[in-house]
Motif scaffolding. Sequence first.
Motif, PDB file in Angstrom:
ATOM      1  N   MET A  36       0.851  -1.189   0.000  1.00 38.29           N
ATOM      2  CA  MET A  36       0.000   0.000   0.000  1.00 38.29           C
ATOM      3  C   MET A  36       0.886   1.237   0.000  1.00 38.29           C
ATOM      4  SD  MET A  36      -2.663   1.385   2.927  1.00 38.29           S
ATOM      5  CE  MET A  36      -2.614   3.155   3.305  1.00 38.29           C
ATOM      6  N   VAL A  37       0.680   2.106  -0.971  1.00 44.24           N
ATOM      7  CA  VAL A  37       1.399   3.378  -1.026  1.00 44.24           C
ATOM      8  C   VAL A  37       0.433   4.471  -0.602  1.00 44.24           C
ATOM      9  CG1 VAL A  37       2.742   4.978  -2.421  1.00 44.24           C
ATOM     10  CG2 VAL A  37       2.835   2.517  -2.914  1.00 44.24           C
ATOM     11  N   ALA A  38       0.668   5.038   0.578  1.00 50.15           N
ATOM     12  CA  ALA A  38      -0.213   6.077   1.112  1.00 50.15           C
ATOM     13  C   ALA A  38      -0.021   7.375   0.345  1.00 50.15           C
ATOM     14  CB  ALA A  38       0.066   6.293   2.594  1.00 50.15           C
ATOM     15  N   SER A  39      -1.056   8.183   0.337  1.00 56.95           N
ATOM     16  CA  SER A  39      -0.947   9.509  -0.263  1.00 56.95           C
ATOM     17  C   SER A  39      -0.410  10.489   0.773  1.00 56.95           C
ATOM     18  CB  SER A  39      -2.313   9.970  -0.790  1.00 56.95           C
ATOM     19  OG  SER A  39      -3.257  10.006   0.254  1.00 56.95           O
ATOM     20  N   GLU A  40      -0.291  11.725   0.374  1.00 55.37           N
ATOM     21  CA  GLU A  40       0.268  12.771   1.237  1.00 55.37           C
ATOM     22  C   GLU A  40      -0.444  12.798   2.586  1.00 55.37           C
ATOM     23  OE1 GLU A  40       1.159  17.596   0.989  1.00 55.37           O
ATOM     24  OE2 GLU A  40      -0.129  16.606  -0.473  1.00 55.37           O
ATOM     25  N   GLY A  41       0.328  12.836   3.646  1.00 53.12           N
ATOM     26  CA  GLY A  41      -0.226  12.820   4.997  1.00 53.12           C
ATOM     27  C   GLY A  41       0.006  11.496   5.690  1.00 53.12           C
ATOM     28  N   GLY A  42      -0.025  10.404   4.919  1.00 50.05           N
ATOM     29  CA  GLY A  42       0.280   9.094   5.463  1.00 50.05           C
ATOM     30  C   GLY A  42      -0.714   8.616   6.505  1.00 50.05           C
ATOM     31  N   LEU A  43      -0.332   7.558   7.206  1.00 49.17           N
ATOM     32  CA  LEU A  43      -1.193   7.022   8.247  1.00 49.17           C
ATOM     33  C   LEU A  43      -1.284   7.995   9.422  1.00 49.17           C
ATOM     34  CD1 LEU A  43      -0.118   3.255   8.331  1.00 49.17           C
ATOM     35  CD2 LEU A  43      -1.975   4.347   7.053  1.00 49.17           C
ATOM     36  N   GLY A  44      -2.419   7.959  10.096  1.00 52.52           N
ATOM     37  CA  GLY A  44      -2.641   8.887  11.194  1.00 52.52           C
ATOM     38  C   GLY A  44      -3.333  10.158  10.759  1.00 52.52           C
ATOM     39  N   ASP A  45      -3.798  10.210   9.491  1.00 55.18           N
ATOM     40  CA  ASP A  45      -4.477  11.416   9.026  1.00 55.18           C
ATOM     41  C   ASP A  45      -5.935  11.481   9.468  1.00 55.18           C
ATOM     42  OD1 ASP A  45      -5.615   9.501   7.386  1.00 55.18           O
ATOM     43  OD2 ASP A  45      -5.166  10.519   5.501  1.00 55.18           O
ATOM     44  N   GLU A  46      -6.404  10.411  10.149  1.00 57.28           N
ATOM     45  CA  GLU A  46      -7.794  10.332  10.615  1.00 57.28           C
ATOM     46  C   GLU A  46      -8.774  10.457   9.449  1.00 57.28           C
ATOM     47  OE1 GLU A  46      -8.881   9.659  13.559  1.00 57.28           O
ATOM     48  OE2 GLU A  46      -7.078   9.843  14.776  1.00 57.28           O
ATOM     49  N   SER A  47      -8.330  10.075   8.254  1.00 56.45           N
ATOM     50  CA  SER A  47      -9.147  10.316   7.070  1.00 56.45           C
ATOM     51  C   SER A  47      -8.851   9.297   5.993  1.00 56.45           C
ATOM     52  CB  SER A  47      -8.884  11.762   6.589  1.00 56.45           C
ATOM     53  OG  SER A  47      -9.713  12.125   5.517  1.00 56.45           O
ATOM     54  N   PHE A  48      -8.455   9.764   4.838  1.00 52.30           N
ATOM     55  CA  PHE A  48      -8.328   8.991   3.605  1.00 52.30           C
ATOM     56  C   PHE A  48      -7.396   7.782   3.752  1.00 52.30           C
ATOM     57  CE2 PHE A  48      -6.724   9.001  -0.948  1.00 52.30           C
ATOM     58  CZ  PHE A  48      -7.919   8.593  -1.508  1.00 52.30           C
ATOM     59  N   ASN A  49      -6.162   8.024   4.178  1.00 48.95           N
ATOM     60  CA  ASN A  49      -5.189   6.939   4.305  1.00 48.95           C
ATOM     61  C   ASN A  49      -5.577   5.936   5.379  1.00 48.95           C
ATOM     62  OD1 ASN A  49      -3.012   7.630   2.343  1.00 48.95           O
ATOM     63  ND2 ASN A  49      -2.891   9.499   3.559  1.00 48.95           N
ATOM     64  N   ASP A  50      -6.096   6.436   6.474  1.00 49.12           N
ATOM     65  CA  ASP A  50      -6.503   5.527   7.552  1.00 49.12           C
ATOM     66  C   ASP A  50      -7.645   4.616   7.110  1.00 49.12           C
ATOM     67  OD1 ASP A  50      -4.579   6.628   9.134  1.00 49.12           O
ATOM     68  OD2 ASP A  50      -5.926   7.597  10.550  1.00 49.12           O
ATOM     69  N   MET A  51      -8.560   5.133   6.284  1.00 53.11           N
ATOM     70  CA  MET A  51      -9.640   4.300   5.779  1.00 53.11           C
ATOM     71  C   MET A  51      -9.089   3.206   4.869  1.00 53.11           C
ATOM     72  SD  MET A  51     -12.605   4.928   6.993  1.00 53.11           S
ATOM     73  CE  MET A  51     -13.765   4.255   5.804  1.00 53.11           C
ATOM     74  N   ALA A  52      -8.133   3.547   4.014  1.00 54.47           N
ATOM     75  CA  ALA A  52      -7.522   2.543   3.140  1.00 54.47           C
ATOM     76  C   ALA A  52      -6.823   1.471   3.966  1.00 54.47           C
ATOM     77  CB  ALA A  52      -6.530   3.219   2.191  1.00 54.47           C
ATOM     78  N   TYR A  53      -6.158   1.891   5.025  1.00 53.22           N
ATOM     79  CA  TYR A  53      -5.443   0.954   5.896  1.00 53.22           C
ATOM     80  C   TYR A  53      -6.407  -0.004   6.593  1.00 53.22           C
ATOM     81  CZ  TYR A  53      -2.187  -0.748   9.446  1.00 53.22           C
ATOM     82  OH  TYR A  53      -1.412  -1.549  10.249  1.00 53.22           O
ATOM     83  N   GLU A  54      -7.597   0.489   6.937  1.00 52.14           N
ATOM     84  CA  GLU A  54      -8.598  -0.391   7.538  1.00 52.14           C
ATOM     85  C   GLU A  54      -8.978  -1.506   6.563  1.00 52.14           C
ATOM     86  OE1 GLU A  54     -11.970   1.610   9.212  1.00 52.14           O
ATOM     87  OE2 GLU A  54     -10.740   3.003  10.385  1.00 52.14           O
ATOM     88  N   GLY A  55      -9.049  -1.166   5.276  1.00 53.40           N
ATOM     89  CA  GLY A  55      -9.323  -2.180   4.266  1.00 53.40           C
ATOM     90  C   GLY A  55      -8.200  -3.197   4.165  1.00 53.40           C
ATOM     91  N   ILE A  56      -6.962  -2.729   4.299  1.00 53.66           N
ATOM     92  CA  ILE A  56      -5.801  -3.616   4.296  1.00 53.66           C
ATOM     93  C   ILE A  56      -5.872  -4.583   5.479  1.00 53.66           C
ATOM     94  CG2 ILE A  56      -3.313  -3.685   4.713  1.00 53.66           C
ATOM     95  CD1 ILE A  56      -3.690  -2.817   1.944  1.00 53.66           C
ATOM     96  N   LEU A  57      -6.175  -4.057   6.657  1.00 51.42           N
ATOM     97  CA  LEU A  57      -6.227  -4.895   7.856  1.00 51.42           C
ATOM     98  C   LEU A  57      -7.307  -5.966   7.738  1.00 51.42           C
ATOM     99  CD1 LEU A  57      -5.755  -2.276  10.726  1.00 51.42           C
ATOM    100  CD2 LEU A  57      -4.079  -3.898   9.844  1.00 51.42           C
ATOM    101  N   LYS A  58      -8.447  -5.599   7.202  1.00 45.95           N
ATOM    102  CA  LYS A  58      -9.518  -6.583   7.033  1.00 45.95           C
ATOM    103  C   LYS A  58      -9.089  -7.671   6.052  1.00 45.95           C
ATOM    104  CE  LYS A  58     -14.463  -7.111   6.095  1.00 45.95           C
ATOM    105  NZ  LYS A  58     -14.296  -8.357   5.332  1.00 45.95           N
ATOM    106  N   ALA A  59      -8.447  -7.277   4.965  1.00 41.64           N
ATOM    107  CA  ALA A  59      -7.996  -8.250   3.980  1.00 41.64           C
ATOM    108  C   ALA A  59      -6.929  -9.174   4.563  1.00 41.64           C
ATOM    109  CB  ALA A  59      -7.462  -7.535   2.742  1.00 41.64           C
ATOM    110  N   ALA A  60      -6.081  -8.625   5.447  1.00 42.34           N
ATOM    111  CA  ALA A  60      -5.030  -9.431   6.064  1.00 42.34           C
ATOM    112  C   ALA A  60      -5.609 -10.499   6.987  1.00 42.34           C
ATOM    113  CB  ALA A  60      -4.066  -8.533   6.828  1.00 42.34           C
ATOM    114  N   LYS A  61      -6.810 -10.257   7.500  1.00 46.11           N
ATOM    115  CA  LYS A  61      -7.494 -11.264   8.310  1.00 46.11           C
ATOM    116  C   LYS A  61      -8.165 -12.321   7.445  1.00 46.11           C
ATOM    117  CE  LYS A  61      -8.503  -8.166  12.198  1.00 46.11           C
ATOM    118  NZ  LYS A  61      -9.584  -7.521  12.999  1.00 46.11           N
TER     119      LYS A  61
END
Length: 339
Positions: A36-61
């Motif tokens: 996963m390549v995050a956009s500007e702001g990276g993880l912890g933005d409480e927004s766009f990137n964090d939502m994408a990361y939640e999708g990653i975590l679900k897929a990893a399960k």
Amino acid sequence: MKKILSLFLILVLMLSLSSCDTTNAQPIDSLPKVVMVASEGGLGDESFNDMAYEGILKAAKDYRIEVTIEEPEDRYAYIETVSAVAGEADLVIAVGYIDANTLQEIAENNPDTYFAVVDSQVQVADNVMILSFKEEEGSFIVGIIAALTTETQILGFVGGAEDGTIESFEFGYRAGIKAINPEARVLVEYTGCFDNAEHGKAAALSLIEEGADVVFHAAGECGIGVIEAAGEKGVWAIGVDKDQSDLNPDAVLCSMFKRVDHGVHLAIQSFMEGKFEGAVYEFGLDFEAVGYSDAAGNLSNEVKSLADLYAKAIIAGDIYVPKNREEFEEFKVPEEGLI
């Protein structure tokens, strides 16, 4: 950060495998590699990137995958990073817009790698899945809510970089306000970035000083500052991408959600199940991929009912929501009784 996250996800997978028969278990180093390549702001933005990361975590399960997270320093390094990781990844999740020519070049140079790109618009290759969201539809609904809430009849919008995606937020929001009150003023500020909460706060304070008492943001991490400003000045902010009421339930009127997590999970699911197809996948109100949330309970039943009626009208095709200035100028306010 990226190495820690990768090792953490692999450890979770190893622990899950230890509780079952591993006679035919696939070695960790041969697992499909998802980057996963995050956009500007990276993880912890409480927004766009964090939502994408939640999708990653679900897929990893759900699937046995190796995951690495890359966090480029800025939007210029973002493109370079997507290109650089393509040679080592089986699937690249690019969380942010890439222009069609650049994306096509990257895809053609890496024909054995699959790509899922959030917020691009044009299909460029069979190995590229475009995850496109109708931000204008969700923004229209929070524009309805803002127009029903304001007391000053002055409303604000804070955007990040001025691009097509953020433009759709702005003009969808403007259209929703216009549908309720064509005479209301909409003030707009752009921060020029997505990774600086102080810039977002300064932009919001400027709008508030001009009389805005509801401010919607589509500015990534800058939005944290927008919410801070609203809380300090006793006005309302509208969050974005995910429910942001946890940042300040007394200041966040509601949030316009954008289920990037669902799109990311869909891409990984399609890849892992051998069903990946290069195409543009568009998600709107009809798929509940955009809309509004009110976790803090700040909206009245009357406001929610009217917002829901407008949403149904959009889904039914009775209202076409503009996504840029040209379409907004042609936008006709729905006649009374339409819904």
